[in-house]
Scaffold this active site. Structure first.
Site, PDB file in Angstrom:
ATOM      1  N   ASP A  81       0.858  -1.189   0.000  1.00 11.35           N
ATOM      2  CA  ASP A  81       0.000   0.000   0.000  1.00 11.35           C
ATOM      3  C   ASP A  81       0.890   1.233   0.000  1.00 11.35           C
ATOM      4  OD1 ASP A  81       0.808  -0.740   2.674  1.00 11.35           O
ATOM      5  OD2 ASP A  81      -0.524   0.824   3.428  1.00 11.35           O
ATOM      6  N   GLU A 140      -0.006  -0.823   5.921  1.00 13.16           N
ATOM      7  CA  GLU A 140       1.117  -0.360   6.747  1.00 13.16           C
ATOM      8  C   GLU A 140       1.118   1.155   6.881  1.00 13.16           C
ATOM      9  OE1 GLU A 140       5.291   0.828   7.766  1.00 13.16           O
ATOM     10  OE2 GLU A 140       4.035   1.404   6.073  1.00 13.16           O
TER      11      GLU A 140
END
Length: 384
Positions: A81, A140
């Protein structure tokens, strides 16, 4: 597939990942998982599954090599991400210009993830005696719930070592501080501002708390078990209902960066000690005070003296042709959760951390190639 091919495919894989606009918290995080699954289908002999689905932040877990739980084991880790591409004109181009891969995530950390994927794919085609895992998370940059949930699931890997391919400029980071957010809520009593004596002003209580906390919390940290740099930062303040109403509510949120021996709970207890001290101040309003830990991410502190870490570092250094610098990492990473689950870990990956989250984000192509080779050699040293 030869080792030379691993290097070239790593850059291709990085471009594929960067082209997916997988901003944390958006549906595109599912798309980037699918992109990795496609890469694995076409380039590896492995099995894979999706973990942590209930969190809304899927985690890809892939495995190759031995199924023997007693076999030597290693895990390659990263996140796929990214943060929003603020200020970038063409964030998903994945263009290579002047030897650099451009785009959001090229540094943090799709370049590193691609290097790990390439190393995993190449290793899967070998006759591994050991067990190799690949774990890629998709939150994250926000809540970091996925990797924790994945590691809590039955049958989750507990390897001898995890290598996390965050951008370290091809050096090693083996420790970082934990991070906790604690919100302090003050509840008073509202009244008309023309009669403030009839109310209990929560903002005044919060203001006095901030003044005292700014001095006392750093002092308390020095008295605690944590060894090394620890910090507090008062980052959010809110309260009040209208300009002519005595505020009944206010809140203050504090960011604590702590060492491994500490925790968010310890920081919360220190806040309550500050409040107890304030109760003795006649100027402190008689408010109700409550605390909430809104986030707590554990520290990483991995000794590199164990034989598995030494073996991996030796393989990385042989690949790079020089001794690798080992230093702490300034920010936080998912190695904190590895540490919490008893998995030794260190960070090693391509790209310059200073470019992460900036409009200038890019990564040297040769970094990605070298990282793939070095990670592959570390895998083979332990699992072949």
């Amino acid at each position: 597939m030869t080792q030379e091919n691993v290097l070239s495919r790593a850059v291709e894989f990085a471009q594929t990942l960067v082209r997916v606009p997988s901003v944390s918290g958006t549906p595109a995080t599912h798309d980037v998982i699918k992109a990795v699954e496609e890469i694995l289908r076409n380039n590896s002999r492995s099995t894979s599954r999706i973990a942590a689905e209930a969190t809304g932040a899927p985690v890809l877990l892939a495995h190759c090599g031995s199924d023997d739980p007693a076999a030597p084991s290693l895990m390659l880790s990263g996140h796929i991400d990214v943060v929003p591409p603020a200020g970038m004109t063409d964030p998903w181009s994945a263009e290579i210009r002047d030897g650099r891969l451009l785009g959001r995530g090229s540094t943090d950390m799709k370049g590193g993830a691609a290097a790990a994927i390439a190393a995993f794919c190449e290793a899967s085609k070998q006759d591994l005696k050991g067990s190799l895992w690949l774990i890629l998370s998709t939150d994250e940059e926000t809540d970091v719930k996925g990797v924790k949930a994945a590691l809590e699931e039955p049958g989750a890997p507990r390897p001898d070592l995890a290598i996390i391919a965050e951008p370290t400029e091809l050096t090693i980071r083996n420790e970082h501080r934990g991070d906790a957010w604690v919100r302090v809520d003050f509840k008073g009593r509202s009244a008309h501002s023309s009669r403030p004596h009839l109310g209990v002003n929560a903002i005044e209580a919060a203001a006095l708390f901030i003044v005292r906390a700014r001095k006392r919390l750093p002092e308390m940290q020095k008295e605690g078990p944590g060894i090394g740099l620890q910090t507090t930062s008062i980052d959010m303040v809110s309260g009040g209902a209208a300009p002519n109403v005595v505020p009944a509510n206010a809140s203050v949120t504090i960011d604590f960066r702590y060492q491994g021996e500490e925790s968010g709970r310890i920081q919360e207890e220190r806040i309550l000690r500050v409040v107890e001290e304030l109760r003795k101040d006649p100027d402190f309003p008689p408010v109700e005070v409550s605390t909430t830990i809104t986030g707590d991410w554990p520290a990483l502190s991995s000794s590199l003296e164990n034989p598995v870490a030494q073996q991996a570092i030796a393989a990385i250094e042989a690949s790079l042709g020089h001794k690798v610098e080992v230093t702490p990492m300034s920010g936080w990473g998912e190695g904190g959760y590895m540490h919490a689950f008893g998995i030794p870990a260190f960070y090693f990956g391509p790209g310059e951390g200073k470019l992460a989250h900036t409009p200038q984000e890019s990564s040297p192509v040769w970094h990605i190639e070298k990282a793939a080779e070095a990670i592959y050699r570390a895998v083979m040293a332990h699992c072949a």
